[in-house]
Design a protein around this motif. Structure first.
Motif, PDB file in Angstrom:
ATOM      1  N   PRO A   1      -6.954  88.969   7.145  1.00  0.00           N
ATOM      2  CA  PRO A   1      -8.257  89.743   6.992  1.00  0.00           C
ATOM      3  C   PRO A   1      -7.860  91.163   6.625  1.00  0.00           C
ATOM      4  O   PRO A   1      -8.568  91.869   6.081  1.00  0.00           O
ATOM      5  N   THR A   2      -6.597  91.571   6.937  1.00  0.00           N
ATOM      6  CA  THR A   2      -6.254  93.263   6.727  1.00  0.00           C
ATOM      7  C   THR A   2      -6.130  93.505   5.437  1.00  0.00           C
ATOM      8  O   THR A   2      -6.053  94.373   4.886  1.00  0.00           O
ATOM      9  N   LEU A   3      -5.958  92.266   4.522  1.00  0.00           N
ATOM     10  CA  LEU A   3      -5.905  92.428   3.194  1.00  0.00           C
ATOM     11  C   LEU A   3      -7.156  92.546   2.487  1.00  0.00           C
ATOM     12  O   LEU A   3      -7.232  92.196   1.152  1.00  0.00           O
ATOM     13  N   GLU A   4      -8.243  92.455   3.105  1.00  0.00           N
ATOM     14  CA  GLU A   4      -9.494  92.382   2.356  1.00  0.00           C
ATOM     15  C   GLU A   4      -9.688  93.352   1.394  1.00  0.00           C
ATOM     16  O   GLU A   4     -10.225  92.903   0.302  1.00  0.00           O
ATOM     17  N   PRO A   5      -9.309  94.455   1.425  1.00  0.00           N
ATOM     18  CA  PRO A   5      -9.309  95.599   0.119  1.00  0.00           C
ATOM     19  C   PRO A   5      -8.994  94.951  -0.966  1.00  0.00           C
ATOM     20  O   PRO A   5      -9.451  95.169  -2.342  1.00  0.00           O
ATOM     21  N   LEU A   6      -7.811  94.425  -0.779  1.00  0.00           N
ATOM     22  CA  LEU A   6      -6.985  93.917  -2.105  1.00  0.00           C
ATOM     23  C   LEU A   6      -7.787  92.683  -2.459  1.00  0.00           C
ATOM     24  O   LEU A   6      -7.801  92.704  -3.873  1.00  0.00           O
ATOM     25  N   PHE A   7      -8.133  91.693  -2.079  1.00  0.00           N
ATOM     26  CA  PHE A   7      -8.794  90.664  -2.426  1.00  0.00           C
ATOM     27  C   PHE A   7     -10.368  90.994  -2.936  1.00  0.00           C
ATOM     28  O   PHE A   7     -10.949  90.450  -4.049  1.00  0.00           O
ATOM     29  N   GLN A   8     -10.952  92.104  -2.225  1.00  0.00           N
ATOM     30  CA  GLN A   8     -12.243  92.762  -2.722  1.00  0.00           C
ATOM     31  C   GLN A   8     -12.041  93.099  -4.118  1.00  0.00           C
ATOM     32  O   GLN A   8     -12.961  92.817  -4.850  1.00  0.00           O
ATOM     33  N   TRP A   9     -11.020  93.741  -4.511  1.00  0.00           N
ATOM     34  CA  TRP A   9     -10.717  94.244  -5.821  1.00  0.00           C
ATOM     35  C   TRP A   9     -10.371  93.153  -6.670  1.00  0.00           C
ATOM     36  O   TRP A   9     -10.774  93.313  -7.969  1.00  0.00           O
ATOM     37  N   VAL A  10      -9.905  91.868  -6.339  1.00  0.00           N
ATOM     38  CA  VAL A  10      -9.708  90.833  -7.077  1.00  0.00           C
ATOM     39  C   VAL A  10     -10.954  89.972  -7.402  1.00  0.00           C
ATOM     40  O   VAL A  10     -11.289  89.764  -8.376  1.00  0.00           O
TER      41      VAL A  10
ATOM     42  N   ASN B   1     -17.993  87.624   0.646  1.00  0.00           N
ATOM     43  CA  ASN B   1     -16.934  86.922   1.373  1.00  0.00           C
ATOM     44  C   ASN B   1     -15.592  86.825   0.560  1.00  0.00           C
ATOM     45  O   ASN B   1     -15.581  86.019  -0.363  1.00  0.00           O
ATOM     46  N   VAL B   2     -14.767  87.603   0.871  1.00  0.00           N
ATOM     47  CA  VAL B   2     -13.297  87.426   0.201  1.00  0.00           C
ATOM     48  C   VAL B   2     -12.512  87.003   1.061  1.00  0.00           C
ATOM     49  O   VAL B   2     -11.263  86.396   0.466  1.00  0.00           O
ATOM     50  N   ILE B   3     -12.616  86.775   2.077  1.00  0.00           N
ATOM     51  CA  ILE B   3     -11.402  86.142   3.134  1.00  0.00           C
ATOM     52  C   ILE B   3     -11.944  84.791   3.692  1.00  0.00           C
ATOM     53  O   ILE B   3     -13.342  84.781   4.306  1.00  0.00           O
ATOM     54  N   TYR B   4     -11.256  83.903   3.550  1.00  0.00           N
ATOM     55  CA  TYR B   4     -11.445  82.314   3.674  1.00  0.00           C
ATOM     56  C   TYR B   4     -11.727  82.456   5.277  1.00  0.00           C
ATOM     57  O   TYR B   4     -10.616  82.724   6.190  1.00  0.00           O
ATOM     58  N   GLU B   5     -12.759  82.069   5.805  1.00  0.00           N
ATOM     59  CA  GLU B   5     -13.060  82.180   7.187  1.00  0.00           C
ATOM     60  C   GLU B   5     -13.539  80.722   8.035  1.00  0.00           C
ATOM     61  O   GLU B   5     -13.800  80.889   9.203  1.00  0.00           O
ATOM     62  N   ARG B   6     -13.629  79.608   7.363  1.00  0.00           N
ATOM     63  CA  ARG B   6     -14.019  78.343   8.034  1.00  0.00           C
ATOM     64  C   ARG B   6     -13.190  77.976   8.867  1.00  0.00           C
ATOM     65  O   ARG B   6     -13.563  77.272   9.818  1.00  0.00           O
ATOM     66  N   GLU B   7     -11.771  78.035   8.754  1.00  0.00           N
ATOM     67  CA  GLU B   7     -10.603  77.830   9.490  1.00  0.00           C
ATOM     68  C   GLU B   7      -9.751  78.970   9.621  1.00  0.00           C
ATOM     69  O   GLU B   7      -9.703  79.557   8.591  1.00  0.00           O
ATOM     70  N   SER B   8      -9.222  79.122  10.876  1.00  0.00           N
ATOM     71  CA  SER B   8      -7.932  80.036  10.734  1.00  0.00           C
ATOM     72  C   SER B   8      -7.002  79.635   9.828  1.00  0.00           C
ATOM     73  O   SER B   8      -6.632  78.269   9.767  1.00  0.00           O
ATOM     74  N   PHE B   9      -6.224  80.586   9.190  1.00  0.00           N
ATOM     75  CA  PHE B   9      -5.211  80.235   8.591  1.00  0.00           C
ATOM     76  C   PHE B   9      -4.036  79.487   9.314  1.00  0.00           C
ATOM     77  O   PHE B   9      -3.112  78.427   8.799  1.00  0.00           O
TER      78      PHE B   9
ATOM     79  N   GLY C   1     -16.083  79.044  -7.115  1.00  0.00           N
ATOM     80  CA  GLY C   1     -15.684  80.215  -8.161  1.00  0.00           C
ATOM     81  C   GLY C   1     -15.172  81.634  -7.535  1.00  0.00           C
ATOM     82  O   GLY C   1     -15.506  82.470  -7.850  1.00  0.00           O
ATOM     83  N   ASN C   2     -14.450  81.299  -6.356  1.00  0.00           N
ATOM     84  CA  ASN C   2     -14.064  82.437  -5.478  1.00  0.00           C
ATOM     85  C   ASN C   2     -12.350  82.475  -5.659  1.00  0.00           C
ATOM     86  O   ASN C   2     -11.676  81.893  -4.873  1.00  0.00           O
ATOM     87  N   THR C   3     -11.716  83.340  -6.688  1.00  0.00           N
ATOM     88  CA  THR C   3     -10.384  83.361  -6.917  1.00  0.00           C
ATOM     89  C   THR C   3      -9.675  83.873  -5.520  1.00  0.00           C
ATOM     90  O   THR C   3      -8.656  83.448  -5.463  1.00  0.00           O
ATOM     91  N   ALA C   4     -10.478  84.790  -4.771  1.00  0.00           N
ATOM     92  CA  ALA C   4      -9.578  85.160  -3.840  1.00  0.00           C
ATOM     93  C   ALA C   4      -9.330  84.110  -2.782  1.00  0.00           C
ATOM     94  O   ALA C   4      -8.106  83.993  -2.411  1.00  0.00           O
ATOM     95  N   TYR C   5     -10.187  83.139  -2.535  1.00  0.00           N
ATOM     96  CA  TYR C   5      -9.882  82.131  -1.648  1.00  0.00           C
ATOM     97  C   TYR C   5      -8.600  81.056  -2.176  1.00  0.00           C
ATOM     98  O   TYR C   5      -7.665  80.718  -1.561  1.00  0.00           O
ATOM     99  N   VAL C   6      -8.722  80.936  -3.577  1.00  0.00           N
ATOM    100  CA  VAL C   6      -7.663  80.097  -4.233  1.00  0.00           C
ATOM    101  C   VAL C   6      -6.500  80.819  -4.146  1.00  0.00           C
ATOM    102  O   VAL C   6      -5.275  80.309  -3.583  1.00  0.00           O
ATOM    103  N   LEU C   7      -6.365  82.000  -4.006  1.00  0.00           N
ATOM    104  CA  LEU C   7      -5.234  82.973  -4.020  1.00  0.00           C
ATOM    105  C   LEU C   7      -4.535  82.796  -2.540  1.00  0.00           C
ATOM    106  O   LEU C   7      -3.565  82.904  -2.457  1.00  0.00           O
TER     107      LEU C   7
END
Lengths: 247, 315
Positions: A22-31, A37-45, A207-213
């Motif tokens: 989650p701390t990398l949210e700004p990065l994925f927001q940019w992607v 929602n740009v951080i996958y939150e259904r399960e913890s990593f 269609g969420n590239t951030a999740y895929v990444l």
């Protein structure tokens, strides 16, 4: 001890990234600027990583035991008749795509962890089997003859001579198998197993590239970590059994 | 003592060894000689049961080998093969210690034995014990192979073309070494080779084999003097038989010995008691000597030998 540094660093990075995504949210927001929602939150990593790793470890353990046992049997006098058959299975199996194993396993075992485990075991078996055969066949015939002729029992020859000499090649087979299976396990997410493939599938569907990444980065990092662990283990093996080659 | 009675070995339909009878007396070196495929290696491997025999009886010290546990049988037989078969993942010391370890000797006794054997085979324990087989020359590796075979002091030594892969000089050195060791240890030895000169040099008795059968089993001297067939005659070489006979005897046999050994004159040239007559004659022809002093291993002068006598009685 320098050989242990890369796996330690990679493990630390993998752990930090899984916990602190989650701390990398700004990065994925940019992607992916168009999604809320740009951080996958259904399960913890961390949970996904743990489950993913468990699938790989269990399948590797079962696969190694079965493949090494099969390889040993096929190279004994009593099992020699099966050697051509076993070698052929080992080669042909490599051409069989893991998705096909899944497709065949789901109707029998249903959705969830069981079918992917079967697919991983079957698929991981083959590199280990192939290398076990190559390693045991590669032991110099005069060495085996001398060992028997000096009074070792066939079991002592296997344990004290053949396996130590073939072990390096077998270990390389396990390394290949595990690395392939770390990638293959992600496919398990398509049939309901919880793995690091989950964010990738979810990302593709939405269609969420951030999740895929996020999923892809963690899977890749896991593969690198485990591979560097094997690298270190192989160096330890060389020091133990082939000190003259390691210099 | 090893006895083979009517022993046959078949591989499918082909007969590799055909009803052979052979007795190797305790302490003698029996050399099986013949061209490749004559069944000599097969015969050797039947003695330690690496190959079971199809028919007949093999007795070691009076006991039938098929009645014994094969591991027990082999632990009491040193085994040396071409290409050494040393374990590449073990040090020289651990290779030599193999059989004592299988027999669970105590640690100190094994270390002591390894040291003793390296010294016996003219390898410095300090530099060689910790090396790996790949770091040795061919000759050194085969010395280690012999040391490994001798490690647990077996009564019997089986050697399957042990020096076959070595260059001529190394091979000759190892043959001399083996003669020296054999004089000390007197092992019952079965030695397989295709080299008739090696056979003549090492054997107490030679068994000449051809197509699975023993053609002649006799002392080197009798093989040379009275070959049983054209095959044996061709094998030993018709032309240089005289010289080969001379190489079977030493200067000691034909010298005029003094009643007491003397101190030699400083710088005196001569022959050694253990030189073969063939070598002696060669040196005397080259140096144009008619009579020369003979020295023993301590360097004392023990007699003289003449060219005339070697020519008259040497062969």
């Amino acid at each position: 001890m320098r050989s242990w540094l890369p796996p330690v660093l990679l493990t630390a990075l993998l752990g930090a990234l899984s916990a602190g995504m989650p701390t990398l949210e700004p990065l994925f927001q940019w992607v992916q600027p168009d999604k809320q929602n740009v951080i996958y939150e259904r399960e913890s990593f961390l949970f996904l990583l743990q489950n993913h790793l468990m699938l790989v470890v269990i399948s590797a353990l079962i696969g190694t035991v079965a493949a090494v046992a099969g390889g040993i049997y096929a190279t004994r006098p009593s099992g020699r008749d099966f050697l051509p058959l076993v070698s052929q299975i080992a080669s042909i199996g490599q051409t069989f795509p893991p998705v096909a194993v899944l497709a065949l396993a789901v109707p029998v075992l249903g959705f969830g962890e069981a079918p992917i485990l079967v697919a991983l075991i079957l698929y991981g078996l083959l590199p280990i089997l192939r290398n076990t055969l190559a390693g045991l066949e590669g032991v110099d015939a005069t060495v085996r003859q001398a060992a028997l002729g000096m009074g070792m029992s066939p079991f002592q020859v296997l344990l004290q001579v053949e396996l130590p000499l073939a072990g390096r090649v077998i270990l390389a087979g396990i390394r290949t198998s595990v690395t392939i299976n770390i990638a293959t396990a992600a496919i398990g997410s398509t049939i309901g197993a919880r793995t690091l493939g989950d964010p990738v599938i979810a990302g593709l569907v939405n269609g969420n590239t951030a999740y895929v990444l996020q999923g892809a980065i963690l899977i890749g990092l896991l593969a690198l970590t485990v591979d560097s662990l094997f690298e270190a283990a192989e160096q330890v093996w060389d020091r133990r059994f082939l000190p003259q080659a390691a210099g | 003592m090893i006895e083979l009675k009517n022993v046959t070995r078949r591989f499918g339909d082909t007969v590799a060894v055909d009803r052979i009878n052979l007795t190797v007396e305790t302490g003698e070196v029996c050399v099986l000689v013949g061209s490749s495929g004559c069944g000599k290696s097969t015969t050797l491997r039947m003695i330690n049961q690496l190959l079971p025999h199809s028919e007949g009886e093999i007795l070691v010290d009076g006991k039938d080998v098929t009645a014994m546990n094969p591991e027990q049988l082999r632990l009491n037989m040193g085994y040396v093969i071409q290409g050494t078969g040393l374990f590449p993942h073990w040090t020289v010391a651990r290779n030599i210690a193999m059989v004592p370890q299988l027999l669970s000797w105590p640690r100190e006794q094994i270390d002591e034995r390894v040291h003793e054997l390296l010294t016996l085979l003219d390898l410095d324990p300090a530099t060689h014990a910790k090396k790996y087989p790949q770091q040795l020359s061919g000759g050194q590796a085969q010395r280690v192979g012999v040391a490994r075979a001798l490690a647990a002091n077996p009564n019997i030594l089986l050697m399957d073309e042990p020096f076959g892969a070595l260059d001529a000089i190394t091979r000759e050195n190892l043959q001399l070494e083996m003669l020296r060791i054999q004089r000390q240890l007197k092992k019952t030895t079965v030695f397989v080779t295709h080299d008739i000169d090696e056979a003549l040099r090492l054997a107490t008795r030679i068994a000449v084999m051809d197509r699975g059968r023993i053609i002649q089993h006799d002392t080197p001297e009798n093989i040379l003097r009275r070959p049983a067939s054209d095959f044996v005659e061709n094998l030993v070489g018709k032309q240089d038989r005289g010289l080969k006979l001379m190489s079977l005897h030493t200067v000691r046999d034909l010298m005029d010995a003094y009643s007491q050994p003397r101190q030699p004159e400083p710088g005196a040239d001569g022959l050694k008691e253990d030189d073969s007559l063939r070598v002696a004659l060669s040196i005397m022809l080259w140096q144009n000597w008619n009579q020369v002093p003979v020295f023993n291993t301590e360097g004392q002068e023990t007699g003289t030998i003449t060219r005339e006598r070697i020519i008259q009685e040497g062969a």
